[in-house]
Design an enzyme around this catalytic site. Structure first.
Site, PDB file in Angstrom:
ATOM      1  N   CYS A 219      32.767  45.822  38.267  1.00  0.00           N
ATOM      2  CA  CYS A 219      31.863  46.020  39.402  1.00  0.00           C
ATOM      3  C   CYS A 219      30.512  46.561  38.948  1.00  0.00           C
ATOM      4  O   CYS A 219      29.476  46.243  39.539  1.00  0.00           O
ATOM      5  CB  CYS A 219      32.502  46.943  40.427  1.00  0.00           C
TER       6      CYS A 219
ATOM      7  N   ASN B 103      36.679  43.391  46.155  1.00  0.00           N
ATOM      8  CA  ASN B 103      36.900  43.577  44.719  1.00  0.00           C
ATOM      9  C   ASN B 103      37.282  42.297  43.983  1.00  0.00           C
ATOM     10  O   ASN B 103      37.674  42.346  42.826  1.00  0.00           O
ATOM     11  CB  ASN B 103      37.977  44.647  44.499  1.00  0.00           C
ATOM     12  N   VAL B 110      38.580  39.718  39.114  1.00  0.00           N
ATOM     13  CA  VAL B 110      39.172  40.828  39.842  1.00  0.00           C
ATOM     14  C   VAL B 110      38.636  42.135  39.273  1.00  0.00           C
ATOM     15  O   VAL B 110      38.650  42.332  38.061  1.00  0.00           O
ATOM     16  CB  VAL B 110      40.706  40.816  39.689  1.00  0.00           C
ATOM     17  N   CYS B 111      38.148  43.001  40.130  1.00  0.00           N
ATOM     18  CA  CYS B 111      37.690  44.310  39.648  1.00  0.00           C
ATOM     19  C   CYS B 111      38.819  45.317  39.820  1.00  0.00           C
ATOM     20  O   CYS B 111      39.006  45.894  40.887  1.00  0.00           O
ATOM     21  CB  CYS B 111      36.446  44.761  40.404  1.00  0.00           C
ATOM     22  N   LEU B 112      39.590  45.470  38.787  1.00  0.00           N
ATOM     23  CA  LEU B 112      40.680  46.448  38.814  1.00  0.00           C
ATOM     24  C   LEU B 112      40.577  47.201  37.495  1.00  0.00           C
ATOM     25  O   LEU B 112      40.628  46.591  36.428  1.00  0.00           O
ATOM     26  CB  LEU B 112      42.027  45.730  38.947  1.00  0.00           C
TER      27      LEU B 112
END
Lengths: 451, 183
Positions: A219, B103, B110-112
């Site tokens: 992100c 996300n 995928v932002c994990l």
């Protein structure tokens, strides 16, 4: 003097060249190992019998070859799959500008063979995975100057799978051990270690010592980039797949690809007022390059070569067993004994024998029953795989529905029908043990019937 | 370690005659580790795993069908690729279903945290399964990958809920068309 030596040989023990070596190898001293016998045979062994494999002919490899050849080792093999690039020449001193594009292994071997006539280097321009056990077994000692963890794990696994164990007490048969000396450098940091597979900590025992790959949160890369690296990662991870400019995956060795990433990363950096995106940084981030430092390579290679020498001659105890080196601010080194892990997937996984009466009547289901009921195992839900003809095969796994459904038919087949031979190793995972364990099938009497 | 090399020489001579049968190839450490991970998986009832080739434990799909929250009723497919450096490196995970989610972007990234910066070799496939499931229960607008969706979630929860269910039924949300992914 050794009577086997021809007096004309440049290897001659009388040559002034070996004066200092003979001081070490022909005289006893308070620090010699118990089994060291001072004798001209020691140098003779080094020059004519001892066979060394150097893996990697890069920054560490060039240093190692030079060190070992000048120490008197006469029979060295070197493996490297890479070709020489311009950026190698500042530290990989066995290569010249004309060599760009040629095989590293071959150029390094040619250089040493020409320059040091007492040493013969045999090059292999190949991947380590191209060779099998019989190749690796011919060497007395293997030295690694690698930049890849995968490659280290592979060679480590190879040397461990060659070990033989004493059937009574499960101890390692020392004659099956091929020592591995592993060097590694990253910028101003490096390490050297001595691995006696089966006896001391192996690569897999200490896997968590390798620095983790630098990964930025996705992100941050997508929304709040602050560093030039964030911009480059954005283009690499998100923009490349989206725009697919060359209809292929990103290749860090293709200048066109790098140029494309560089332009886009620069655009993004400008947008966020970030400075510092350069072509070289793009190259570095894409290929995970950490600038190599020639002096670090020299120090680590020298430590490794010394360990090879000590092991080959028994003139002194081996380093025990992991040396860290860091010269960012001054010089720091620390050597400690890395411990063998009891749960190591590689070196603590000594195949346990399972006796099978008749492979033609024993089904896979029977085998599972043995694993669950035999007091030695007492498993609950064993998942079983094996390797047949070099390919992984899942024999049965009850815990994942889609695998269970497609391997269920194996349960009623006999071990013979499944292609499992006498001595076959099967890998069994079960909640009762912390790791997948390796079992070896032993058929009592009846051989597999041929159809 | 005593007399390693004298023994070694004996062994070599013996080797050429005695040890004829080529040893079978062994499973790699990564392979043994993934086998353990998979055998020990206890999937929550909202999750299922598909192996296109049951002999290849390194490539598989995870299907999540949330039974509560914004995404209840949807069916989301994730593709897992486990590399030879597992567990030193995390598996590569991509979402194959287009989803309106703060996300997860439209390319399936995928932002994990545990898939990237917080990966650690003690984590397992199970940890990732639970991490992904959690993303559907608690989408996190603080770490957005789809910024539009994150902004909506932060400013207007009702509208976000509406957009999610619209997207799952197969509709445009803003400029983007989402394929129907209802169970």
């Amino acid at each position: 003097m050794s009577s086997t030596m021809s007096p004309a040989s440049t290897n001659s023990l009388n040559s002034k060249r070996w004066h200092s070596m003979r001081h070490i190898l022909e005289r006893a001293g308070p620090f010699c190992k118990a089994d060291f016998a001072p004798s001209p045979d020691n140098l003779e062994f080094l020059q004519n019998t001892c066979k060394i494999l150097v893996i990697g002919a890069g920054g560490l490899g060039c240093e190692l070859l030079k060190d070992l050849a000048l120490m008197g080792f006469g029979d060295i093999h070197v493996i490297d799959m890479d070709t020489i690039e311009l950026s190698n020449l500042n530290r990989q001193f066995l290569f010249r500008r004309n060599d760009i594009g040629s095989s590293k292994a071959e150029c390094a071997a040619n250089f040493i063979n020409k320059r040091i006539p007492t040493c013969h280097v045999t090059p292999h321009c190949a991947k380590i995975q191209d060779f099998d056990e019989s190749f690796y077994q011919q060497f007395h000692i293997i030295v690694c100057g690698l930049d890849s963890i995968v490659a280290r794990r592979w060679i480590n696994g190879m040397l461990i799978s060659s070990l033989r164990y004493n059937e009574e007490d499960g101890s390692v048969d020392p004659s099956s051990i091929t020592p591995m000396i592993d060097g590694g450098t990253e910028g101003f940091k490096g390490n050297a270690r001595v691995i006696l597979p089966g006896l001391t900590a192996c690569i897999e025992c200490t896997l968590d010592l390798f620095p983790p790959q630098v990964n930025y949160p996705l992100c941050t890369i997508a929304n709040t980039p602050r560093l030039p690296e964030h911009c480059i990662e954005y283009v690499k991870i998100i923009q490349w797949d989206k725009e697919n400019p060359f209809n292929c995956s990103l290749d860090g060795d293709d200048p066109q690809h790098i140029a494309w990433v560089y332009e886009r990363a620069l655009e993004r950096a400008t947008q966020y007022n970030i400075t510092g995106v350069t072509y070289r940084l793009v190259q570095g981030v894409i290929k995970h390059i950490i600038p190599a430092v020639a002096s670090t390579n020299a120090v680590i290679a020298a430590a490794c070569a010394t360990e090879v020498f000590k092991l080959a001659t028994s003139c002194y105890d081996s380093m025990c067993n992991y040396m860290n080196f860091n010269d960012i601010d001054g010089i720091y080194t620390y050597t400690y004994a890395a411990e063998k892990s009891e749960n190591c997937l590689a070196c603590s996984n000594i195949p346990q024998v399972v006796n099978i009466e008749d492979p033609n009547t024993t089904t896979l289901e029977d085998l599972i029953k043995i694993l669950c009921e035999n007091p030695r195992f007492q498993m609950k839900q064993p998942g079983i795989t094996t390797v047949i003809d070099g390919k992984n095969k899942t024999l049965y796994m009850s815990t994942v529905k889609s695998i269970e459904e497609r391997t269920r038919a194996n349960l009623t087949q006999s071990l013979g029908e499944l292609g499992l031979k006498d001595g076959q190793q099967i890998n069994v995972a079960d909640q009762t043990s912390p790791n997948t364990i390796v079992l070896q099938l032993k058929y009592n009497g009846n051989e597999v019937e041929m159809d | 370690m005593i007399k390693l090399f004298s023994l070694k020489q004996q062994k070599k001579e013996g080797d050429q005659t005695g040890r004829s049968g080529a040893q079978q190839k062994k499973a790699s450490a990564a392979q043994l580790r993934i086998q353990k991970d998979i055998n020990e998986l206890t999937l929550p009832k909202t999750c299922a795993m598909e192996f296109p080739d049951p002999d290849d434990l390194l490539n598989f799909k995870l299907i999540i069908c949330p039974d509560e929250g914004f995404y209840k009723g949807g069916r989301f497919v994730f593709n897992f690729r486990v590399g030879p450096n597992y567990p030193h490196e995390a598996p590569k995970v991509k979402c194959e279903t287009q989803v309106y989610h703060p996300n997860i972007d439209l390319e399936g990234n995928v932002c994990l945290n545990i898939l990237r910066e917080d990966w650690n070799p003690v984590l397992t496939i199970s940890s990732i399964v639970y991490g992904l499931q959690y993303l559907f229960l608690e989408p996190n607008p603080e770490d957005p990958l789809n910024k539009e969706a994150a902004d909506v979630l932060q400013t207007n929860r009702r509208l976000f809920e509406h957009n999610v269910s619209k997207a799952m039924r197969g509709n445009f949300v803003g400029e983007t068309y989402f394929e129907c992914c209802l169970k």
